[in-house]
Write a protein that holds these residues in place. Structure first.
Motif, PDB file in Angstrom:
ATOM      1  N   PRO A 220       0.905  -1.380  -0.120  1.00 52.40           N
ATOM      2  CA  PRO A 220      -0.007   0.067  -0.139  1.00 52.40           C
ATOM      3  C   PRO A 220       0.736   1.249   0.096  1.00 52.40           C
ATOM      4  O   PRO A 220       0.242   2.125  -0.580  1.00 52.40           O
ATOM      5  CB  PRO A 220      -0.893  -0.203   1.150  1.00 52.40           C
ATOM      6  CG  PRO A 220      -0.073  -1.102   1.965  1.00 52.40           C
ATOM      7  CD  PRO A 220       0.423  -2.061   1.144  1.00 52.40           C
ATOM      8  N   GLU A 221       2.000   1.329   0.845  1.00 52.71           N
ATOM      9  CA  GLU A 221       2.847   2.498   0.827  1.00 52.71           C
ATOM     10  C   GLU A 221       3.365   2.902  -0.680  1.00 52.71           C
ATOM     11  O   GLU A 221       3.560   4.068  -1.098  1.00 52.71           O
ATOM     12  CB  GLU A 221       3.691   2.561   1.875  1.00 52.71           C
ATOM     13  CG  GLU A 221       4.235   3.760   2.366  1.00 52.71           C
ATOM     14  CD  GLU A 221       3.485   4.825   2.767  1.00 52.71           C
ATOM     15  OE1 GLU A 221       3.360   5.772   2.557  1.00 52.71           O
ATOM     16  OE2 GLU A 221       2.165   4.178   3.677  1.00 52.71           O
ATOM     17  N   ILE A 222       3.745   1.675  -1.278  1.00 54.81           N
ATOM     18  CA  ILE A 222       4.555   2.057  -2.355  1.00 54.81           C
ATOM     19  C   ILE A 222       3.419   2.466  -3.515  1.00 54.81           C
ATOM     20  O   ILE A 222       3.669   3.348  -4.465  1.00 54.81           O
ATOM     21  CB  ILE A 222       5.126   0.669  -3.134  1.00 54.81           C
ATOM     22  CG1 ILE A 222       6.383   0.471  -2.086  1.00 54.81           C
ATOM     23  CG2 ILE A 222       5.426   0.910  -4.548  1.00 54.81           C
ATOM     24  CD1 ILE A 222       7.200  -0.909  -2.469  1.00 54.81           C
ATOM     25  N   HIS A 223       2.259   1.758  -3.532  1.00 58.35           N
ATOM     26  CA  HIS A 223       1.251   2.029  -4.474  1.00 58.35           C
ATOM     27  C   HIS A 223       0.848   3.577  -4.056  1.00 58.35           C
ATOM     28  O   HIS A 223       0.611   4.279  -5.256  1.00 58.35           O
ATOM     29  CB  HIS A 223      -0.246   1.120  -3.899  1.00 58.35           C
ATOM     30  CG  HIS A 223      -1.456   1.473  -4.664  1.00 58.35           C
ATOM     31  ND1 HIS A 223      -1.692   0.891  -6.020  1.00 58.35           N
ATOM     32  CD2 HIS A 223      -2.447   2.302  -4.397  1.00 58.35           C
ATOM     33  CE1 HIS A 223      -2.655   1.527  -6.353  1.00 58.35           C
ATOM     34  NE2 HIS A 223      -3.252   2.316  -5.353  1.00 58.35           N
ATOM     35  N   LYS A 224       0.532   3.890  -2.915  1.00 63.98           N
ATOM     36  CA  LYS A 224      -0.008   5.371  -2.593  1.00 63.98           C
ATOM     37  C   LYS A 224       1.125   6.293  -3.427  1.00 63.98           C
ATOM     38  O   LYS A 224       0.699   7.311  -3.975  1.00 63.98           O
ATOM     39  CB  LYS A 224      -0.019   5.426  -1.226  1.00 63.98           C
ATOM     40  CG  LYS A 224      -0.565   6.797  -0.897  1.00 63.98           C
ATOM     41  CD  LYS A 224      -0.622   7.036   0.582  1.00 63.98           C
ATOM     42  CE  LYS A 224      -1.216   8.647   1.070  1.00 63.98           C
ATOM     43  NZ  LYS A 224      -1.120   8.763   2.484  1.00 63.98           N
ATOM     44  N   ARG A 225       2.248   6.122  -3.087  1.00 62.79           N
ATOM     45  CA  ARG A 225       3.416   7.079  -3.350  1.00 62.79           C
ATOM     46  C   ARG A 225       3.481   7.165  -5.012  1.00 62.79           C
ATOM     47  O   ARG A 225       3.746   8.207  -5.349  1.00 62.79           O
ATOM     48  CB  ARG A 225       4.785   6.611  -2.709  1.00 62.79           C
ATOM     49  CG  ARG A 225       4.950   6.749  -1.259  1.00 62.79           C
ATOM     50  CD  ARG A 225       5.091   8.373  -0.783  1.00 62.79           C
ATOM     51  NE  ARG A 225       5.350   8.361   0.577  1.00 62.79           N
ATOM     52  CZ  ARG A 225       6.553   8.484   1.043  1.00 62.79           C
ATOM     53  NH1 ARG A 225       7.602   8.890   0.246  1.00 62.79           N
ATOM     54  NH2 ARG A 225       6.809   8.737   2.563  1.00 62.79           N
ATOM     55  N   ALA A 226       3.570   6.164  -5.388  1.00 63.72           N
ATOM     56  CA  ALA A 226       3.582   5.831  -7.110  1.00 63.72           C
ATOM     57  C   ALA A 226       2.507   6.513  -7.634  1.00 63.72           C
ATOM     58  O   ALA A 226       2.393   7.306  -8.984  1.00 63.72           O
ATOM     59  CB  ALA A 226       3.732   4.395  -7.341  1.00 63.72           C
TER      60      ALA A 226
END
Length: 561
Positions: A220-226
């Protein structure tokens, strides 16, 4: 790296003299490959006649002289190619060449990126334990690139990681380029890397997720940042207008919320238009979730009246852009099986193109939505969502693709690959297309320069540019907007017009254009504002495009659309 003491005992010319022997051939510099082959042929012709094993030994020993040189990869690639040629020319069986046997360890002289090719080409048998020992030795010597390359090429990454905690070490050294190579084709290692990569390096994680077709929501954190980065880029830099961005993402609550939030953060003194559109989105989409402080800001901001995207059968600016000269009723949208029976292929040419919803967000991988096929007096737009599993549709395409009709396209091999990946049941795309001509490559062959794309070819040959505005739109709309229909039809049909025009400019036989893969990259620069090939940015008569509607001649704060 040290030579095996046993190596070279049966070679007529001792290995330590190899570099001196070939010094005259000017191999200490990086010459053109064919010139280098001529030198090798000249100096080694006698060896290959009397003792091919000695000649090959000498060449491979030569690589030892370049082991720590910047030329190592070049020399490995060149010498392996040269040996391949000689083996084929002299009809040599690799298994009969003594120096290819494992005990000689010649594979240790081969540059890492060429090692697998060397082993497969010459059928060299190497024990996996020896390869792992070699990769481990390189790791201990801090030759990280060689170690990672060897481990990844031969499926030893997991074993090397168990021995040395490679992923953690590469992260600590910020060698994210090597992580991508190291974990390739090993999903367990990919997941491990994704758990360890710091959030600040979300681009690395996003790339791994996309390359391995993983579900980004599992991280989720990578998804959100990207996703945030994709939205920021689309709003601040990309050549897409706000209306298009909204049309593409309006069914995605997360994306619309991020768009609203980014627009709301703009300085009202400079970009009041952005804050007003954010206010409009906040009121229109009830599911939007943004910062409470921004909510209060938008509640006090008047919303902008958004007129939306064009809906007429025309380009964005008909006064300066190409208009389709075929009647609207001759553009036929095909989405039912019974329509296929009425379609016949005829004439000399067929223009091909396909469209899919723009992959705006980092993890988007949208399927082709339509396929356009233009004949001289009719244009078909096929709904791929409805027809991709219909056998009659595949048969119809097969008849066209394998017919004598000249098929025209621009980089249509990319479209075909996209079709094969998303619609493997459409087997017509899996076969080589008969009589295909790439319009831009044909232009390059005739005029010795690149037109820069289909729009550039139109402007250079027909005097007017092709509007590419609708390219970045939502091709999953049903029904398509009329301006989308015009764009889709013209993109396919104009290729026939261009080819007929080009034929008047050349006497080159048709056969030399068929399935030509040679691409010319050099061409005239494009105007940064309007993409024209006929004038530079500094003298553009139109100026920058409006971020709201994409028209020229006004800025977003004064946009009338």
């Amino acid at each position: 790296m040290e030579l095996d003491p046993a190596f070279g005992t049966n070679i007529h010319l001792p290995p330590e003299e190899a570099a001196g022997y070939l010094k005259k051939s000017q191999l200490a510099t990086k010459p053109e490959e064919e010139r280098l082959f001529l030198h090798l042929d000249h100096f080694l012709s006698d060896f290959f006649e009397t003792s091919p094993s000695d000649a090959i030994s000498l060449l491979l020993t030569l690589l030892f002289q370049f082991a720590d040189s910047k030329l190592h990869e070049h020399m490995s690639r060149t010498i392996i190619t040269f040996i391949q040629r000689k083996i084929k020319e002299k009809k040599i069986i690799p298994a009969n060449i003594e120096v290819f046997q494992p005990e000689y360890n010649l594979w240790r002289f081969i540059e890492r990126t060429q090692l697998k090719r060397y082993i497969e080409t010459f059928q060299v048998q190497i024990d996996q334990d020896d390869l792992l020992d070699f990769a481990s030795e390189m790791w201990v010597k801090n030759r990280l690139d060689d170690s990672v390359q060897t481990a990844a090429e031969f499926g030893l990454s997991a074993a090397l990681n168990d021995n040395f905690d490679v992923i953690k070490t590469l992260i600590s050294k910020t060698r994210f380029d090597l992580i991508e190579r190291f974990v390739k084709n090993d999903l367990d290692l990919v997941h491990q890397a994704l758990r360890l990569i710091p959030v600040t390096e979300f681009k690395v994680g996003a790339k791994l997720i996309f390359q391995h077709r993983l579900n980004s929501l599992d991280y989720p954190e990578i998804h959100k940042r990207a996703t945030e980065a994709s939205i920021r880029y689309s709003i601040d830099f990309d050549k897409i207008c706000i209306y298009q961005l909204i049309e593409i993402t309006y069914k995605n609550p997360e994306a619309i919320s991020l768009i609203t939030e980014h627009l709301a953060k703009q300085n009202p003194k400079k970009k009041m238009w952005a804050v007003k559109i954010a206010s409009f989105l906040y009121r229109k989409f009830e599911y939007i979730k943004i910062d409470k402080g921004l909510e209060r800001k938008l509640q006090k901001t008047p919303q902008r009246d958004c007129k939306g995207l064009p809906v007429v059968f025309a380009p964005l600016d008909p006064s300066v852009e190409l208009f389709l000269d075929i009647p609207r009723e001759r553009v036929i949208f095909v989405d039912r099986v019974e329509q296929l029976n009425d379609i016949k292929w005829y004439g000399d040419y067929a223009g091909l193109d396909s469209e899919w919803k723009s992959n705006i967000l980092r993890f988007d991988d949208n399927k082709p939505a339509i396929l356009q096929i233009a004949l001289d007096d009719v244009i078909y737009i096929f709904d791929l969502f409805e027809l991709n599993s219909v056998p009659e549709f595949n048969e119809l395409l097969e008849r066209l693709f394998q017919s004598d009709i000249i098929k025209l396209g621009v980089s249509f091999d990319g479209d075909s690959n996209n079709m094969k990946r998303h619609y493997p049941q459409l087997l017509s795309f899996s076969k080589d297309m008969k009589n295909y001509i790439d319009i831009c490559k044909a232009y390059g062959k005739i005029f010795k320069k690149s037109p820069g794309g289909l729009a550039g070819a139109c402007e250079l040959l027909l005097g007017k540019p092709l509007s590419k505005f609708e390219q970045m739109s939502n091709w999953e709309n049903r029904p398509l907007r009329e301006s989308q229909v015009h764009y889709a039809a013209l993109d396919a049909y104009i290729q026939i017009v261009l080819w007929k025009k080009m034929q008047t400019e050349t006497s080159t036989p048709l056969s030399s254009f068929l399935n030509n893969k040679k691409k010319i990259y050099k061409g005239d620069p494009s105007c940064e504002y309007c993409s024209s090939k006929l004038h530079p940015t500094t003298s553009c008569p139109y100026g920058n495009r409006c971020k709201i509607c994409f028209h020229h001649g006004h800025n977003p704060n004064n946009c009338p659309n």
